[in-house]
Motif scaffolding. Structure first.
Motif, PDB file in Angstrom:
ATOM      1  N   PHE A  39      32.844  36.596  39.679  1.00  3.50           N
ATOM      2  CA  PHE A  39      33.929  35.620  39.745  1.00  3.50           C
ATOM      3  C   PHE A  39      33.502  34.306  39.097  1.00  3.50           C
ATOM      4  O   PHE A  39      32.330  33.917  39.176  1.00  3.50           O
ATOM      5  CB  PHE A  39      34.326  35.357  41.200  1.00  3.50           C
ATOM      6  N   PHE A  40      34.461  33.626  38.488  1.00  3.67           N
ATOM      7  CA  PHE A  40      34.172  32.327  37.883  1.00  3.67           C
ATOM      8  C   PHE A  40      35.479  31.539  37.762  1.00  3.67           C
ATOM      9  O   PHE A  40      36.560  32.076  37.958  1.00  3.67           O
ATOM     10  CB  PHE A  40      33.499  32.484  36.518  1.00  3.67           C
ATOM     11  N   LYS A  41      35.328  30.248  37.458  1.00  3.80           N
ATOM     12  CA  LYS A  41      36.464  29.331  37.341  1.00  3.80           C
ATOM     13  C   LYS A  41      37.324  29.332  38.597  1.00  3.80           C
ATOM     14  O   LYS A  41      38.562  29.313  38.540  1.00  3.80           O
ATOM     15  CB  LYS A  41      37.309  29.646  36.105  1.00  3.80           C
ATOM     16  N   GLU A  42      36.650  29.339  39.769  1.00  5.38           N
ATOM     17  CA  GLU A  42      37.376  29.259  41.023  1.00  5.38           C
ATOM     18  C   GLU A  42      37.911  27.843  41.207  1.00  5.38           C
ATOM     19  O   GLU A  42      37.204  26.865  40.956  1.00  5.38           O
ATOM     20  CB  GLU A  42      36.466  29.614  42.197  1.00  5.38           C
ATOM     21  N   ARG A  43      39.155  27.749  41.652  1.00  5.06           N
ATOM     22  CA  ARG A  43      39.770  26.452  41.922  1.00  5.06           C
ATOM     23  C   ARG A  43      40.628  26.537  43.180  1.00  5.06           C
ATOM     24  O   ARG A  43      41.189  27.593  43.475  1.00  5.06           O
ATOM     25  CB  ARG A  43      40.641  26.001  40.739  1.00  5.06           C
ATOM     26  N   ILE A  44      40.739  25.420  43.893  1.00  6.90           N
ATOM     27  CA  ILE A  44      41.575  25.358  45.086  1.00  6.90           C
ATOM     28  C   ILE A  44      42.339  24.042  45.068  1.00  6.90           C
ATOM     29  O   ILE A  44      41.859  23.039  44.521  1.00  6.90           O
ATOM     30  CB  ILE A  44      40.723  25.518  46.360  1.00  6.90           C
ATOM     31  N   SER A  45      43.537  24.065  45.639  1.00  5.51           N
ATOM     32  CA  SER A  45      44.444  22.915  45.507  1.00  5.51           C
ATOM     33  C   SER A  45      43.924  21.653  46.187  1.00  5.51           C
ATOM     34  O   SER A  45      44.338  20.550  45.843  1.00  5.51           O
ATOM     35  CB  SER A  45      45.824  23.269  46.063  1.00  5.51           C
ATOM     36  N   THR A  46      42.982  21.787  47.136  1.00  6.19           N
ATOM     37  CA  THR A  46      42.422  20.597  47.776  1.00  6.19           C
ATOM     38  C   THR A  46      41.421  19.876  46.872  1.00  6.19           C
ATOM     39  O   THR A  46      41.016  18.748  47.165  1.00  6.19           O
ATOM     40  CB  THR A  46      41.700  20.983  49.075  1.00  6.19           C
ATOM     41  N   GLY A  47      41.001  20.557  45.788  1.00  9.62           N
ATOM     42  CA  GLY A  47      40.027  19.968  44.893  1.00  9.62           C
ATOM     43  C   GLY A  47      38.594  20.166  45.336  1.00  9.62           C
ATOM     44  O   GLY A  47      37.661  19.663  44.708  1.00  9.62           O
ATOM     45  N   GLY A  48      38.356  20.931  46.398  1.00  7.11           N
ATOM     46  CA  GLY A  48      37.002  21.197  46.871  1.00  7.11           C
ATOM     47  C   GLY A  48      36.279  22.178  45.957  1.00  7.11           C
ATOM     48  O   GLY A  48      36.858  22.769  45.036  1.00  7.11           O
ATOM     49  N   ASP A  49      34.986  22.329  46.238  1.00 13.80           N
ATOM     50  CA  ASP A  49      34.139  23.222  45.445  1.00 13.80           C
ATOM     51  C   ASP A  49      34.176  24.621  46.055  1.00 13.80           C
ATOM     52  O   ASP A  49      33.430  24.934  46.983  1.00 13.80           O
ATOM     53  CB  ASP A  49      32.710  22.684  45.410  1.00 13.80           C
ATOM     54  N   LEU A  50      35.065  25.478  45.526  1.00 10.49           N
ATOM     55  CA  LEU A  50      35.203  26.850  46.005  1.00 10.49           C
ATOM     56  C   LEU A  50      34.271  27.762  45.221  1.00 10.49           C
ATOM     57  O   LEU A  50      34.215  27.691  43.987  1.00 10.49           O
ATOM     58  CB  LEU A  50      36.650  27.323  45.841  1.00 10.49           C
ATOM     59  N   ASP A  51      33.547  28.615  45.927  1.00  9.42           N
ATOM     60  CA  ASP A  51      32.638  29.562  45.273  1.00  9.42           C
ATOM     61  C   ASP A  51      32.859  30.952  45.856  1.00  9.42           C
ATOM     62  O   ASP A  51      32.896  31.122  47.083  1.00  9.42           O
ATOM     63  CB  ASP A  51      31.183  29.132  45.484  1.00  9.42           C
ATOM     64  N   LEU A  52      33.008  31.952  44.972  1.00  8.87           N
ATOM     65  CA  LEU A  52      33.161  33.349  45.374  1.00  8.87           C
ATOM     66  C   LEU A  52      31.953  34.128  44.872  1.00  8.87           C
ATOM     67  O   LEU A  52      31.653  34.131  43.675  1.00  8.87           O
ATOM     68  CB  LEU A  52      34.450  33.941  44.796  1.00  8.87           C
ATOM     69  N   ASP A  53      31.258  34.804  45.785  1.00 12.08           N
ATOM     70  CA  ASP A  53      30.064  35.566  45.417  1.00 12.08           C
ATOM     71  C   ASP A  53      30.432  36.804  44.607  1.00 12.08           C
ATOM     72  O   ASP A  53      31.542  37.355  44.745  1.00 12.08           O
ATOM     73  CB  ASP A  53      29.313  36.010  46.670  1.00 12.08           C
ATOM     74  N   ASP A  54      29.494  37.256  43.784  1.00  8.89           N
ATOM     75  CA  ASP A  54      29.682  38.510  43.050  1.00  8.89           C
ATOM     76  C   ASP A  54      29.751  39.677  44.040  1.00  8.89           C
ATOM     77  O   ASP A  54      29.234  39.607  45.163  1.00  8.89           O
ATOM     78  CB  ASP A  54      28.547  38.731  42.063  1.00  8.89           C
ATOM     79  N   SER A  55      30.379  40.763  43.586  1.00 11.14           N
ATOM     80  CA  SER A  55      30.618  41.915  44.454  1.00 11.14           C
ATOM     81  C   SER A  55      30.108  43.192  43.802  1.00 11.14           C
ATOM     82  O   SER A  55      30.248  43.378  42.584  1.00 11.14           O
ATOM     83  CB  SER A  55      32.124  42.043  44.733  1.00 11.14           C
ATOM     84  N   VAL A  56      29.529  44.076  44.606  1.00  9.30           N
ATOM     85  CA  VAL A  56      29.124  45.415  44.158  1.00  9.30           C
ATOM     86  C   VAL A  56      29.723  46.418  45.126  1.00  9.30           C
ATOM     87  O   VAL A  56      29.575  46.276  46.350  1.00  9.30           O
ATOM     88  CB  VAL A  56      27.592  45.570  44.119  1.00  9.30           C
ATOM     89  N   GLY A  57      30.418  47.427  44.603  1.00  6.14           N
ATOM     90  CA  GLY A  57      31.045  48.412  45.469  1.00  6.14           C
ATOM     91  C   GLY A  57      31.322  49.718  44.762  1.00  6.14           C
ATOM     92  O   GLY A  57      31.183  49.837  43.544  1.00  6.14           O
ATOM     93  N   VAL A  58      31.734  50.700  45.553  1.00  4.77           N
ATOM     94  CA  VAL A  58      32.054  52.030  45.032  1.00  4.77           C
ATOM     95  C   VAL A  58      33.380  51.993  44.284  1.00  4.77           C
ATOM     96  O   VAL A  58      34.294  51.242  44.641  1.00  4.77           O
ATOM     97  CB  VAL A  58      32.115  53.050  46.180  1.00  4.77           C
ATOM     98  N   ALA A  59      33.484  52.818  43.234  1.00  6.26           N
ATOM     99  CA  ALA A  59      34.738  52.947  42.475  1.00  6.26           C
ATOM    100  C   ALA A  59      35.066  54.424  42.284  1.00  6.26           C
ATOM    101  O   ALA A  59      34.175  55.229  41.997  1.00  6.26           O
ATOM    102  CB  ALA A  59      34.614  52.259  41.127  1.00  6.26           C
ATOM    103  N   GLY A  60      36.330  54.774  42.462  1.00  5.89           N
ATOM    104  CA  GLY A  60      36.809  56.123  42.197  1.00  5.89           C
ATOM    105  C   GLY A  60      37.782  56.117  41.034  1.00  5.89           C
ATOM    106  O   GLY A  60      38.439  55.102  40.772  1.00  5.89           O
TER     107      GLY A  60
END
Length: 208
Positions: free
Chosen positions: A135-156
């Motif tokens: 994930f990148f370029k995360e933004r939130i309407s309050t203007g705070g510093d939002l961060d989303l961690d990378d994810s690893v998971g199963v795919a079918g």
């Protein structure tokens, strides 16, 4: 004579299966578009606000190399997907909004059901693998510093290739991706977002 006929018929059937199988060493490239449809319940942040993730559609490309007859290793790539999201209170009122982009490369092992005399020479396939989403370029309407961690998971993966030329086909497919990300705001953990979408696509496939 009966035994000879049976042996000849068996040999012919095996030859036909081998002829129509996708041989080891084959490459395919698929170019198209995929629609990411996140699950309906995307989690709760800060133990208060429920998350709703919007869908998106983007161009994609994949390459597959066949390590054995009908068995391939596929890598799916795309340009960044864009998602708007809302945070709602217990009554469903929108409290905050935000945006993020992500790249979800996916590596799968797939089996293609080729040589089975399907109608219109349709070639179904199934696969399972692993998805890595950053994930990148995360933004939130309050203007705070939002961060989303990378994810690893199963795919079918499941789909159909519909040939219209000896080395060309039209593909329809669907994937399930287990995508969960831990969210933080201004450095403080606020919960987990569960996107886990179904991903539907169409593509032009070329065999080499």
């Amino acid at each position: 004579m009966k035994l000879q006929s049976l042996v000849l018929a068996t040999a012919a059937a095996l030859t036909m299966t081998t002829t129509f199988a996708i041989p080891a060493g084959t490459w395919t490239v698929a170019a198209g578009a995929h629609y990411v449809d996140p699950k309906s319940d995307n989690g709760t942040l800060d133990n208060i606000l429920s998350v709703k993730i919007d869908d998106d559609i983007r161009p994609t490309i994949s390459g597959e190399y066949f390590i054995a007859n009908n068995v391939g290793i596929e890598l799916l790539a795309a340009i960044p997907f864009h998602h708007d999201f809302t945070l709602n209170d217990a009554d469903g009122n929108k409290i905050l909004t935000g945006k993020t982009q992500h790249l979800p490369p996916t590596l799968s092992v797939q089996y293609h059901f080729d040589g089975y005399n399907m109608p219109l020479n349709i070639k179904p396939f199934v696969g399972v693998g692993v998805n890595y989403t950053t994930f990148f370029k995360e933004r939130i309407s309050t203007g705070g510093d939002l961060d989303l961690d990378d994810s690893v998971g199963v795919a079918g993966h499941i789909g159909l290739d519909i040939p219209f030329a000896p080395t060309e086909a039209f593909r329809i497919d669907a994937r399930y991706m287990d995508i969960k990300t831990d969210a933080s705001l201004d450095g403080a953990d606020i919960g987990e977002i569960d996107i886990s979408p179904w991903v539907y696509g169409v593509a032009f496939v070329k065999t080499f």
